[in-house]
Design a protein around this motif. Structure first.
Motif, PDB file in Angstrom:
ATOM      1  N   CYS A 115       0.844  -1.204   0.000  1.00 26.24           N
ATOM      2  CA  CYS A 115       0.000   0.000   0.000  1.00 26.24           C
ATOM      3  C   CYS A 115       0.877   1.251   0.000  1.00 26.24           C
ATOM      4  O   CYS A 115       0.557   2.262  -0.625  1.00 26.24           O
ATOM      5  CB  CYS A 115      -0.936   0.010   1.207  1.00 26.24           C
ATOM      6  SG  CYS A 115      -2.194  -1.263   1.108  1.00 26.24           S
ATOM      7  N   PHE A 139      -6.123  -5.599   3.198  1.00 24.80           N
ATOM      8  CA  PHE A 139      -5.981  -4.476   2.258  1.00 24.80           C
ATOM      9  C   PHE A 139      -7.069  -3.428   2.515  1.00 24.80           C
ATOM     10  O   PHE A 139      -6.835  -2.224   2.380  1.00 24.80           O
ATOM     11  CB  PHE A 139      -6.073  -4.961   0.810  1.00 24.80           C
ATOM     12  CG  PHE A 139      -4.742  -5.333   0.205  1.00 24.80           C
ATOM     13  CD1 PHE A 139      -3.784  -4.355  -0.069  1.00 24.80           C
ATOM     14  CD2 PHE A 139      -4.442  -6.649  -0.120  1.00 24.80           C
ATOM     15  CE1 PHE A 139      -2.559  -4.689  -0.650  1.00 24.80           C
ATOM     16  CE2 PHE A 139      -3.221  -6.993  -0.690  1.00 24.80           C
ATOM     17  CZ  PHE A 139      -2.277  -6.012  -0.957  1.00 24.80           C
ATOM     18  N   TYR A 153      -6.530  -0.530   4.698  1.00 26.74           N
ATOM     19  CA  TYR A 153      -5.797   0.605   4.136  1.00 26.74           C
ATOM     20  C   TYR A 153      -6.563   1.217   2.957  1.00 26.74           C
ATOM     21  O   TYR A 153      -5.980   1.931   2.144  1.00 26.74           O
ATOM     22  CB  TYR A 153      -4.389   0.151   3.704  1.00 26.74           C
ATOM     23  CG  TYR A 153      -3.575  -0.318   4.878  1.00 26.74           C
ATOM     24  CD1 TYR A 153      -2.837   0.594   5.631  1.00 26.74           C
ATOM     25  CD2 TYR A 153      -3.589  -1.646   5.273  1.00 26.74           C
ATOM     26  CE1 TYR A 153      -2.124   0.181   6.744  1.00 26.74           C
ATOM     27  CE2 TYR A 153      -2.883  -2.084   6.379  1.00 26.74           C
ATOM     28  CZ  TYR A 153      -2.154  -1.163   7.115  1.00 26.74           C
ATOM     29  OH  TYR A 153      -1.446  -1.572   8.221  1.00 26.74           O
ATOM     30  N   GLN A 170      -7.431  -0.041   0.272  1.00 27.24           N
ATOM     31  CA  GLN A 170      -6.831  -0.395  -1.009  1.00 27.24           C
ATOM     32  C   GLN A 170      -7.703  -1.432  -1.725  1.00 27.24           C
ATOM     33  O   GLN A 170      -7.991  -2.490  -1.174  1.00 27.24           O
ATOM     34  CB  GLN A 170      -5.416  -0.954  -0.788  1.00 27.24           C
ATOM     35  CG  GLN A 170      -4.742  -1.440  -2.047  1.00 27.24           C
ATOM     36  CD  GLN A 170      -4.556  -0.345  -3.095  1.00 27.24           C
ATOM     37  OE1 GLN A 170      -4.007   0.720  -2.803  1.00 27.24           O
ATOM     38  NE2 GLN A 170      -5.043  -0.578  -4.311  1.00 27.24           N
TER      39      GLN A 170
END
Ligand code: GLU
Length: 290
Positions: A44, A104, A107, A109
């Motif tokens: 990330c 993920f 974050y 993402q």
């Protein structure tokens, strides 16, 4: 001329491959969440630096086994029937992706799953489609997460790519990546297997891959859970460097090696790209395992 490590800072499109042995606890075969979290944070962060990032991950078969409380040594894994491994892969790939997506998401993402086979490279239309999808995903800022589609490719037989070292180099070639980082349970390339020969010397830079180097790879052994030994890493290096992509083999023990590498630190073995216009990815892949 030796590639200066500091030039790695300018790499824009980066493929990172992580093997099963780096994602599992060796004692139990269960996923190492701390390791996965560190990996995801690194990826990330690369995205936040404006890089295009692709992750090639193994671990589907291993995660599938764990779903059924099976933990086996490499020797025992080899003795599983193909259809059993394919069933494990089908169960495990979904579990692996669920874990990745969960972390993920912390974050913010977005990730995507791309499962490939040898045919994705050999068939012109498939290759074209895969290339377009990768390009679009990267343009959208997504991190594609790639594995071989072990459920339909006959794992370990001629119709499969067979290992994710090779797969990650194929992906790098298909998407014109600038850097491929192979994370493994070894520091990089040695003149001999350092576990067997204390006099083995570390090689930090490879300008071009010659026959001596390939012979060295053949003699080395792999890890206990992945399929990649040094041989598959050298095949990957041939694909990557001939396609114009620098490649690094580095130890995944300290996952922060990812940003150190991109910062230009002397970590792992760097294979210098030398684009060869006579190198045809599909021809090379067609002849794999022959
Ligand atoms: N594709 C296999 C899996 O996800 C692993 C292949 C490899 O370890 O290189 O289980």
């Amino acid at each position: 001329m030796e590639l200066t490590r500091s030039l790695l800072k300018d790499k824009k499109r980066i493929v990172i491959k992580i093997g099963s042995s780096s994602l599992q606890h060796p004692q139990t075969g269960d996923l190492d969440y701390i390791k996965m979290e560190g990996l995801i944070r690194e990826l990330c962060n690369l995205r936040n630096m404006g890089k295009d990032v692709v992750l090639v991950t193994s671990g589907a078969i291993a995660a599938g086994k764990k779903a059924f409380q099976v933990f086996q040594t490499e020797h025992e894994i080899v003795s599983n029937s193909i259809v059993m491994k394919q069933a494990y892969a089908a169960v495990g790939q979904a579990r692996l992706m669920t874990t990745y997506q969960k972390i993920f998401a912390e974050y913010n993402q977005i990730t995507a799953q791309i499962l490939m086979t040898k045919n994705t490279v050999l068939d012109d239309l498939n290759r074209f489609n895969a290339h377009n999808t990768f390009s679009k995903l990267l343009e959208l800022g997504v991190i594609p997460i790639v594995n071989e589609n072990d459920t339909v490719a006959t794992y370990e037989l001629e119709d499969s790519i067979g290992d994710n070292d090779t797969l990650s180099a194929i992906v790098s070639a298909m998407i014109d990546a600038d850097l491929l980082i192979l994370l493994s349970d070894i520091n990089g390339l040695y003149t001999d297997d350092p576990r067997m020969n204390p006099d083995a010397k570390f090689i930090s830079f490879v300008e071009s891959i010659n026959q001596d180097l390939l012979n060295m790879g053949k003699a080395s052994t792999g890890s206990s859970v992945g399929t990649g030994g040094m041989n598959t890493k050298l095949i990957a290096a041939r694909i990557a460097t001939n396609s114009g992509c620098d490649m690094i083999i580095a130890n995944s023990k300290d996952i922060r090696n990812i940003h150190r590498i991109v910062d230009g630190k002397e970590i792992g073995t760097l294979f210098q790209a030398h684009k060869d216009d006579d190198f045809y990815l599909s021809d090379f892949v067609r002849n794999l395992h022959k």
